[in-house]
Design a protein around this motif. Sequence first.
Motif, PDB file in Angstrom:
ATOM      1  N   ILE A   1      -3.561  10.301   4.229  1.00 58.56           N
ATOM      2  CA  ILE A   1      -4.970   9.916   4.440  1.00 58.56           C
ATOM      3  C   ILE A   1      -5.639  11.031   5.242  1.00 58.56           C
TER       4      ILE A   1
ATOM      5  N   THR B   1      -7.656   7.921  -5.186  1.00 58.95           N
ATOM      6  CA  THR B   1      -7.167   6.539  -5.294  1.00 58.95           C
ATOM      7  C   THR B   1      -7.878   5.708  -6.354  1.00 58.95           C
TER       8      THR B   1
ATOM      9  N   ASP C   1       5.620   6.294   4.728  1.00 66.89           N
ATOM     10  CA  ASP C   1       5.788   6.673   3.319  1.00 66.89           C
ATOM     11  C   ASP C   1       5.646   8.177   3.154  1.00 66.89           C
TER      12      ASP C   1
ATOM     13  N   LEU D   1     -10.652   3.107   7.713  1.00 64.08           N
ATOM     14  CA  LEU D   1      -9.581   2.467   6.952  1.00 64.08           C
ATOM     15  C   LEU D   1      -9.600   0.942   7.032  1.00 64.08           C
TER      16      LEU D   1
ATOM     17  N   LYS E   1       2.121   1.701  -3.328  1.00 64.76           N
ATOM     18  CA  LYS E   1       1.021   2.027  -4.251  1.00 64.76           C
ATOM     19  C   LYS E   1       0.606   3.484  -4.133  1.00 64.76           C
ATOM     20  N   TYR E   2       0.518   3.958  -2.877  1.00 69.80           N
ATOM     21  CA  TYR E   2      -0.025   5.293  -2.662  1.00 69.80           C
ATOM     22  C   TYR E   2       1.056   6.360  -2.510  1.00 69.80           C
TER      23      TYR E   2
ATOM     24  N   ASN F   1       0.839  -1.209   0.000  1.00 63.41           N
ATOM     25  CA  ASN F   1       0.000   0.000   0.000  1.00 63.41           C
ATOM     26  C   ASN F   1       0.868   1.250   0.000  1.00 63.41           C
TER      27      ASN F   1
ATOM     28  N   GLY G   1      -7.214  -1.934  -6.425  1.00 63.72           N
ATOM     29  CA  GLY G   1      -7.363  -2.408  -5.047  1.00 63.72           C
ATOM     30  C   GLY G   1      -8.808  -2.735  -4.766  1.00 63.72           C
ATOM     31  N   THR G   2      -9.034  -3.544  -3.745  1.00 68.40           N
ATOM     32  CA  THR G   2     -10.389  -3.989  -3.430  1.00 68.40           C
ATOM     33  C   THR G   2     -10.915  -3.352  -2.153  1.00 68.40           C
ATOM     34  N   GLY G   3     -10.016  -2.736  -1.375  1.00 64.04           N
ATOM     35  CA  GLY G   3     -10.433  -2.195  -0.093  1.00 64.04           C
ATOM     36  C   GLY G   3     -10.532  -3.277   0.967  1.00 64.04           C
TER      37      GLY G   3
ATOM     38  N   GLY H   1      -7.646  -5.235   1.833  1.00 69.22           N
ATOM     39  CA  GLY H   1      -6.321  -5.480   2.402  1.00 69.22           C
ATOM     40  C   GLY H   1      -6.188  -5.104   3.871  1.00 69.22           C
ATOM     41  N   LEU H   2      -6.547  -3.851   4.212  1.00 68.49           N
ATOM     42  CA  LEU H   2      -6.319  -3.407   5.590  1.00 68.49           C
ATOM     43  C   LEU H   2      -7.286  -4.070   6.570  1.00 68.49           C
TER      44      LEU H   2
ATOM     45  N   ARG I   1     -12.779   1.851   0.415  1.00 70.59           N
ATOM     46  CA  ARG I   1     -11.613   2.524  -0.130  1.00 70.59           C
ATOM     47  C   ARG I   1     -11.831   3.994   0.173  1.00 70.59           C
ATOM     48  N   VAL I   2     -10.923   4.578   0.919  1.00 75.96           N
ATOM     49  CA  VAL I   2     -11.155   5.966   1.324  1.00 75.96           C
ATOM     50  C   VAL I   2     -10.602   6.902   0.266  1.00 75.96           C
TER      51      VAL I   2
HETATM   52  P1  ADP Z   1      -6.896  -1.273  -1.316  1.00 80.71           P
HETATM   53  O1  ADP Z   1      -6.971  -2.636  -1.918  1.00 80.71           O
HETATM   54  O2  ADP Z   1      -7.894  -0.316  -1.861  1.00 80.71           O
HETATM   55  O3  ADP Z   1      -5.524  -0.724  -1.255  1.00 80.71           O
HETATM   56  P2  ADP Z   1      -6.728  -1.454   1.554  1.00 80.71           P
HETATM   57  O4  ADP Z   1      -7.689  -2.055   2.528  1.00 80.71           O
HETATM   58  O5  ADP Z   1      -5.372  -2.015   1.510  1.00 80.71           O
HETATM   59  O6  ADP Z   1      -7.430  -1.541   0.159  1.00 80.71           O
HETATM   60  O7  ADP Z   1      -6.666   0.085   1.853  1.00 80.71           O
HETATM   61  C1  ADP Z   1      -7.884   0.802   2.071  1.00 80.71           C
HETATM   62  C2  ADP Z   1      -7.725   2.247   1.671  1.00 80.71           C
HETATM   63  O8  ADP Z   1      -6.799   2.882   2.562  1.00 80.71           O
HETATM   64  C3  ADP Z   1      -7.096   2.437   0.295  1.00 80.71           C
HETATM   65  O9  ADP Z   1      -8.100   2.404  -0.705  1.00 80.71           O
HETATM   66  C4  ADP Z   1      -6.447   3.800   0.406  1.00 80.71           C
HETATM   67  O10 ADP Z   1      -7.390   4.813   0.153  1.00 80.71           O
HETATM   68  C5  ADP Z   1      -6.060   3.903   1.891  1.00 80.71           C
HETATM   69  N1  ADP Z   1      -4.633   3.638   2.133  1.00 80.71           N
HETATM   70  C6  ADP Z   1      -4.079   2.495   2.584  1.00 80.71           C
HETATM   71  N2  ADP Z   1      -2.738   2.631   2.739  1.00 80.71           N
HETATM   72  C7  ADP Z   1      -2.434   3.887   2.396  1.00 80.71           C
HETATM   73  C8  ADP Z   1      -1.216   4.657   2.352  1.00 80.71           C
HETATM   74  N3  ADP Z   1      -0.044   4.126   2.701  1.00 80.71           N
HETATM   75  N4  ADP Z   1      -1.313   5.928   1.940  1.00 80.71           N
HETATM   76  C9  ADP Z   1      -2.505   6.468   1.601  1.00 80.71           C
HETATM   77  N5  ADP Z   1      -3.687   5.819   1.621  1.00 80.71           N
HETATM   78  C10 ADP Z   1      -3.657   4.545   2.011  1.00 80.71           C
END
Ligand code: ADP
Length: 588
Positions: free
Chosen positions: A366, A386, A361, A374, A332-333, A329, A391-393, A395-396, A380-381
């Motif tokens: 955010i 983004t 990072d 989150l 990615k971000y 992540n 992404g599927t939202g 992961g976290l 997905r925030v």
């Molecule tokens: P995704 O598959 O969309 O990445 P996650 O559950 O991993 O799903 O993350 C959820 C949301 O959290 C992401 O869509 C993104 O908006 C935000 N996010 C996660 N990690 C970061 C990061 N390091 N920097 C900025 N935004 C992040």
Amino acid sequence: MTEMKAVMSRILDPEISLRKRLFQLLSTIALVEYCIVTVYNLVSGSSTTQIVIMLIGTILFAATVAFTFRSGHIRVGSTISGLLYFCIYPLTFFSSGGMYGGAPPVFAFALVYVFLVTEKWERAASLAVCILGSAVCFRLAYLHPEMLTRHPVDVEHAESFLAILLVTLLLCMLFTFVTEVYRAENRIVQRQKKEIEDLNQAQKNFFSSMSHEIRTPVNAIIGLNEMTLREEISDEVRENAQNIEVAGRILLHTVNEILDMAKLETGGMEILKSDYRTASLLSDIVNMVRSRATEKGLDFVLRVDPALPAVLCGDEIRIKQVLLNVITNAIKYTREGSVTLSISGEHGEDGRFQVVYDVADTGIGIREESIPHLFSSFRRVDEQSTHAIEGTGLGLSIVKQLLDLMDGSVSVSSEYGKGSTFHIEIPQEIVDDTPVGSLDLKTVPDKAPASQQNRLTAPGLRILAVDDTPMNLMVVKKLLRDSGAVVETASGGTEALRKTLTTHYDLILMDHQMPEMDGIACLHRIREQESGMSRDSRVVCLTANVGADMETRYREAGFDGYLVKPVRGKTLEEEIARLLPSAQHTES
Ligand code: ADP
């Protein structure tokens, strides 16, 4: 009779709220009591006043109950009917000889009725009014006995006895019904619990079979695509093939996430602890993520506290999954700058080591208001920034749930537009407290073009691939084409047994789920095959069944190795080289 049946079916009807049903039940019994007393007054030649009071009381009470039930205002209605029931009491008390007649037991029944139909403050208030009212009646009767309408002593005795009998009967009826209603409720709850369990199991089965079904064709796509990448091809074809590979990996990642989520939600995810070297865990992580960061032009910085214990015990695979998710992540971000992974920790009071991973990072950051959402599934925030990033939202949410299972925690601090830091803590048992020291984690590039990847040279090696999907057999054959090994195939257990009886294979790659005979049964039959030529061959399970506990399960079943579809050429070659040291695995 039909009205009675209708009342009974309403009392036991689970569609109607329990409170409403109890009210109906209690009030029906109270009404029965009113009717019996009225009839008794009529036949026993009571005074006209007494008969009129009872008749009016019965009609008013029945009307209130009926209105309450129809309007659905149970709370108000039950309080009014409770109080109304009690208002009749003083009148019957004085007209039926007070404490010398049948009124006192009826008073006890009235209190029980009020207690059961009302709730919360209405219950306290109604009970207070009723007790006070009856105390006043008793006191007045004591001070002014002339207020009481006395009956002959034998009649008073008979009335008193009959009242006790009636109230006892009514109370018994009441408790029998209440118990039946609760039993019926309990049966419904048990049935619903079973239905939920079955549904959970069906969902779990659906996700795992869906994952299996998707992995099988993806295996063919990725495997055959890898063959294309190995060829001498034009830049345009290479670019297309590389895009297919990326898309295939994303698809697989998504399938894995959905499967993990399903397992977490149905409670099927297990944490499997084993000893692991801290340095090797970190080196694996760095190998998996550093090249991704550098490919994107980001600096990947690693800071390791040299005091970390050398060997810890925990679920290494799940820790890697958590870290990989958060670091991926971060990459990615983040458009420019760096991603820093810091690892430190301290000895906890419980004897465990609290490992702390910080992933910082310099990315898009955010918004503060998004942080609480989150870790929710499918959320997905900040969609505007983004939406272009895949992404599927999920992961976290998986990260959070895995950490919960491991007694760990995750928190985020972020400055919008500047970057974020994910702080992860995981308690681990200490196996060897020797400090890990300063680590020199060299990156092993894992994104080298397929054409330059490691190669297996195994001329003369005889391999049997067993799979019911012809496409999978073709993938294995093609992946091993340049190794010099002779790869034969069997489309099922029976054909495999026929071949192993007469031919010695150095290695057998066995699918698990096959019709007629599954891979485990086939393996056992090969091992037991009388005068079979491959009884002692190395057998690797090559399956689309994924899961942390799968490797252990397949090893327990007797397999020498476990590979997950879609398998990369490099992984397959490494496994063969591990099991058959005579096969050479070299950089080409
Ligand atoms: P995704 O598959 O969309 O990445 P996650 O559950 O991993 O799903 O993350 C959820 C949301 O959290 C992401 O869509 C993104 O908006 C935000 N996010 C996660 N990690 C970061 C990061 N390091 N920097 C900025 N935004 C992040």
